[in-house]
Write an enzyme that holds these catalytic residues in place. Structure first.
Site, short mmCIF file in Angstrom:
data_model
loop_
_atom_site.label_atom_id
_atom_site.label_comp_id
_atom_site.label_asym_id
_atom_site.label_seq_id
_atom_site.Cartn_x
_atom_site.Cartn_y
_atom_site.Cartn_z
N ARG A 81 1.37 -4.03 20.29
CA ARG A 81 2.62 -4.74 20.59
C ARG A 81 3.38 -3.89 21.60
NH1 ARG A 81 6.49 -8.50 18.31
NH2 ARG A 81 4.95 -9.20 16.78
N ARG A 98 0.84 -1.19 0.00
CA ARG A 98 0.00 0.00 0.00
C ARG A 98 0.88 1.25 0.00
NH1 ARG A 98 -2.14 0.91 4.41
NH2 ARG A 98 -1.46 -0.89 5.64
N CYS A 104 0.74 -7.80 15.16
CA CYS A 104 0.34 -7.95 16.56
C CYS A 104 -0.44 -9.24 16.83
CB CYS A 104 -0.48 -6.74 17.00
SG CYS A 104 0.46 -5.20 17.09
N GLY A 127 -2.66 -5.52 -4.62
CA GLY A 127 -3.51 -5.71 -3.46
C GLY A 127 -4.46 -4.59 -3.10
N THR A 135 -3.93 -12.45 12.65
CA THR A 135 -4.28 -13.65 11.88
C THR A 135 -4.16 -14.90 12.75
OG1 THR A 135 -3.53 -12.59 9.85
CG2 THR A 135 -3.78 -14.97 9.79
N ASN A 136 -3.15 -14.94 13.61
CA ASN A 136 -2.99 -16.10 14.48
C ASN A 136 -4.17 -16.26 15.44
OD1 ASN A 136 -0.55 -16.96 13.39
ND2 ASN A 136 0.66 -15.65 14.72
N PHE A 141 0.77 -17.42 20.83
CA PHE A 141 0.25 -18.40 19.87
C PHE A 141 -0.91 -19.19 20.49
CE2 PHE A 141 4.65 -17.56 18.50
CZ PHE A 141 4.37 -17.03 17.24
N SER A 142 -0.86 -20.52 20.48
CA SER A 142 -2.00 -21.32 20.95
C SER A 142 -2.30 -21.10 22.43
CB SER A 142 -1.77 -22.80 20.67
OG SER A 142 -0.66 -23.28 21.41
N SER A 144 4.84 -10.36 0.69
CA SER A 144 4.23 -11.28 -0.27
C SER A 144 2.92 -11.81 0.30
CB SER A 144 5.19 -12.42 -0.62
OG SER A 144 5.63 -13.08 0.54
#
Length: 612
Positions: free
Chosen positions: A426, A84, A280, A228, A283-284, A520-521, A394
């Site tokens: 963050r 962008r 931050c 994009g 998506t996870n 994460f998880s 990417s």
């Protein structure tokens, strides 16, 4: 598909409506753009296959090995067209003050003249694609319609993944539903003014770029980029910049948020929306695989949510998109296995590396890179090359329906009820792992002050903060202070039915510089506490900055988290927080008297509580 039949407008009609208005607009723009031909897109598999075959024949797409990635393709952009372009993104409101200090403003009529000059003849030698699309399920009460004109078949195909492109959209336009007009050109005509034709290139673009939004007329014009968010105008340009203005005017919210469906071991279902700036963990979280037994998390959307009070008074939300446009690097089996599994086929990859076996690769996909690749610029690459094989920005473009944990409700027409809203940045310092806002106004204050530390904090200080209120800094289509006021009005409208608001921070560091929380998880442990707070089964401690989990309320079984790390995750350093209050006061000053009094009152209250 062929162009829809042209209805005739009644003689002397002051303004055309329905298909007559659409045809008149396409005709007017075609006269300006001067394409060789016009193709109306219908979103069908047959038309999409024809376009991808055409792009492969033109050298604009590389078909991947169908054994590894069926019906999938790789595109390589020009090295100058990879992200962008915020400095060339303009909000052209009638009044400069309505754009506010966080947007680039240009006077609308002057910009229109500039655009007409740039777009004149910009599609000579190319095909004009007319792409009718719906944001949200077609015909849904929270959905909106748009039409994009583009001279990029890559964009037309991408729009077919990211939105709902269908002839049914034209039926709704014919019935009189409003639609947002969007115009895109790569700005690289193949025929000059003298009629001399030149060869095309694999990624046409122009060094001069414009991404322009006209809020009052709900128009979007994009020139010079094929990448994009600059070119797929339904995404940030429509779904956030223009939609945020529509939402302000019509009493709803257009937000840079994920939505997840969370189910407890007892079978209770919750829906959480969450706003995070880039890098931050957004998506996870959208595709979280919980580490704790009995809990499941399913994806409703990963990037953009539209929220509106429903008939029952609760805030309901839809995913206005139909696909994921995700950052590839860092997406791997260990960090986000769900996303990797979604990319099994029917995917367009942009600026990733090509393996010798015809599949793709990027940094983070596997622990070890292949011995040889073709990098994103088309050059040979080995692990000794000393440069990334895939561009850091990417991307992959894939249908949301392919996500293995997509919720059944992801495309229901009336949306899902939102139980809680999460904000996060963050932050190495100050902000605890999780805190609940005392009420809606306090929650809006938290959203308005989201930030990430750009520099390391010196001892006893806070690092330089990059403010990203509501994670909407590049995407809010009007004055940010007015946006905060709109959120406050929404809280008044929702009243007791308003979702609870929380702040999370997965990135707190210890004095030795290491992350205190595994993330994460394991973030599911925080999600569990939030769910328990929503249902009223978990306690909280009142503090100056919000409500924190009571001791032993967080499920830490099997985590091996040292007691001192847990204490540090929730430590409130009064002096550091007062220093942050001073930074917030400076930030609010940028917006002058338009800052809602409720937010300055929240800042004053925070200072009082810290000093108490």
């Amino acid at each position: 598909m062929t162009a829809p039949p042209r209805p005739t407008a009644p003689p002397g009609a002051a303004a055309l409506t329905g298909l007559a208005a659409l045809h008149a607009w396409v005709d007017e723009l075609a006269a300006l753009l001067q394409p060789d031909g016009i193709v109306w897109c219908d979103g069908s598999r047959g038309q999409t296959d024809r376009l991808t075959k055409q792009l492969v024949a033109e050298g604009k797409l590389i078909r991947l090995n169908p054994e590894w990635r069926p019906n999938s393709f790789l595109s390589r952009t020009d090295p100058s067209d990879v992200a962008r372009v915020e400095d060339r993104t303009f909000i052209c409101s009638l009044d400069e003050a309505d754009a506010g200090p966080t947007n680039n403003w240009r006077e609308p009529e002057g910009m229109r003249a500039e655009l007409r000059e740039a777009f004149a003849g910009s599609m000579r030698g190319r095909t004009l694609y007319v792409v009718p699309f719906s944001m949200g399920p077609i015909g849904g009460p929270l959905s909106q319609l748009g039409v994009q004109l583009t001279d990029s078949a890559y964009v037309a195909v991408s729009m077919g993944i990211m939105t709902r492109v269908a002839s049914a959209v034209l039926d709704l336009i014919a019935a009189g539903q409003p639609w947002v007009p969007t115009v895109h050109s790569v700005g690289a005509p193949l025929v000059d003014e003298a009629g001399v034709r030149q060869e095309d290139v694999a990624w046409p673009c122009n060094p001069v770029k414009y991404i322009v939004q006209f809020p009052e007329t709900r128009e979007i014009w994009s020139y010079g980029s094929g990448y994009g968010g600059n070119a797929i105008l339904a995404k940030k340009c429509f779904a956030l910049r223009i939609a945020s203005v529509m939402a302000r005017d019509e009493g709803w919210l257009a937000e840079h948020m994920l939505i997840v469906k969370v189910t407890s071991p007892e079978g209770r279902v919750f829906h959480f929306a969450a706003a995070f700036p880039s890098s931050c963990g957004k998506t996870n979280l959208a595709m979280l695989k919980p580490s704790i037994p009995g809990w499941t998390v399913e994806t409703v959307c990963d990037d953009i949510a539209w929220l509106r009070p429903g008939p029952d008074g609760r805030l309901r939300a839809i995913n206005p998109e139909a696909g994921f446009f995700g950052v590839a690097p860092g997406t791997g089996e260990l960090t986000n296995k769900t996303a990797v599994e979604a990319l099994w086929g029917n995917t367009i990859f942009t600026n990733v590396a090509l393996r010798d076996d015809g599949d793709v690769w990027w940094e983070g996909l596997t622990a070890e890179p292949p011995a040889h690749l073709i990098d994103w610029e088309g050059n040979d690459w080995t692990p000794a090359s000393g440069r990334p094989a895939a561009h850091p920005n990417s991307r992959f473009t894939v249908s949301a329906a392919q996500c293995p944990v997509i919720a059944d409700e992801w495309d229901v027409v009336d949306g899902v009820p939102i139980d809680a809203i999460l904000f996060g940045g963050r932050r190495a310092t100050n902000v605890p792992l999780v805190a609940q806002a005392r009420d809606w106004k306090h929650g809006v204050f938290i959203g308005a002050t989201i930030s990430s530390e750009q520099t390391a904090a010196a001892e006893g200080t806070v690092g330089e903060l990059r403010r990203d209120p509501f994670a909407m800094l590049p995407f809010c289509g009007y004055n940010m202070a007015d946006y905060w006021a709109h959120w406050l009005r929404m809280g008044e409208k929702l009243g007791a039915d308003a979702p609870a608001i929380f702040q999370v921070n997965w990135f707190r560091k210890g004095d030795d510089g290491r992350f205190l929380w595994p993330g994460f998880s394991e973030n599911a442990r925080v999600i569990e506490w939030i769910a328990r707070r929503v249902e009223g089964s978990a306690g909280a401690e009142e503090t100056a900055i919000g409500r924190l989990p009571l001791a032993d309320e967080l499920d830490l079984d099997g985590l091996g988290l040292p007691a001192e790390d847990l204490a540090a995750l929730f430590d409130i350093d009064t002096e550091r927080w007062l220093a942050e209050c001073a930074l917030t006061e400076q930030y609010f000053a940028r917006f002058g008297p338009r800052v809602p009094p409720a937010l300055t009152a929240e800042l004053a209250s925070l200072r009082d509580k810290l000093r108490a």
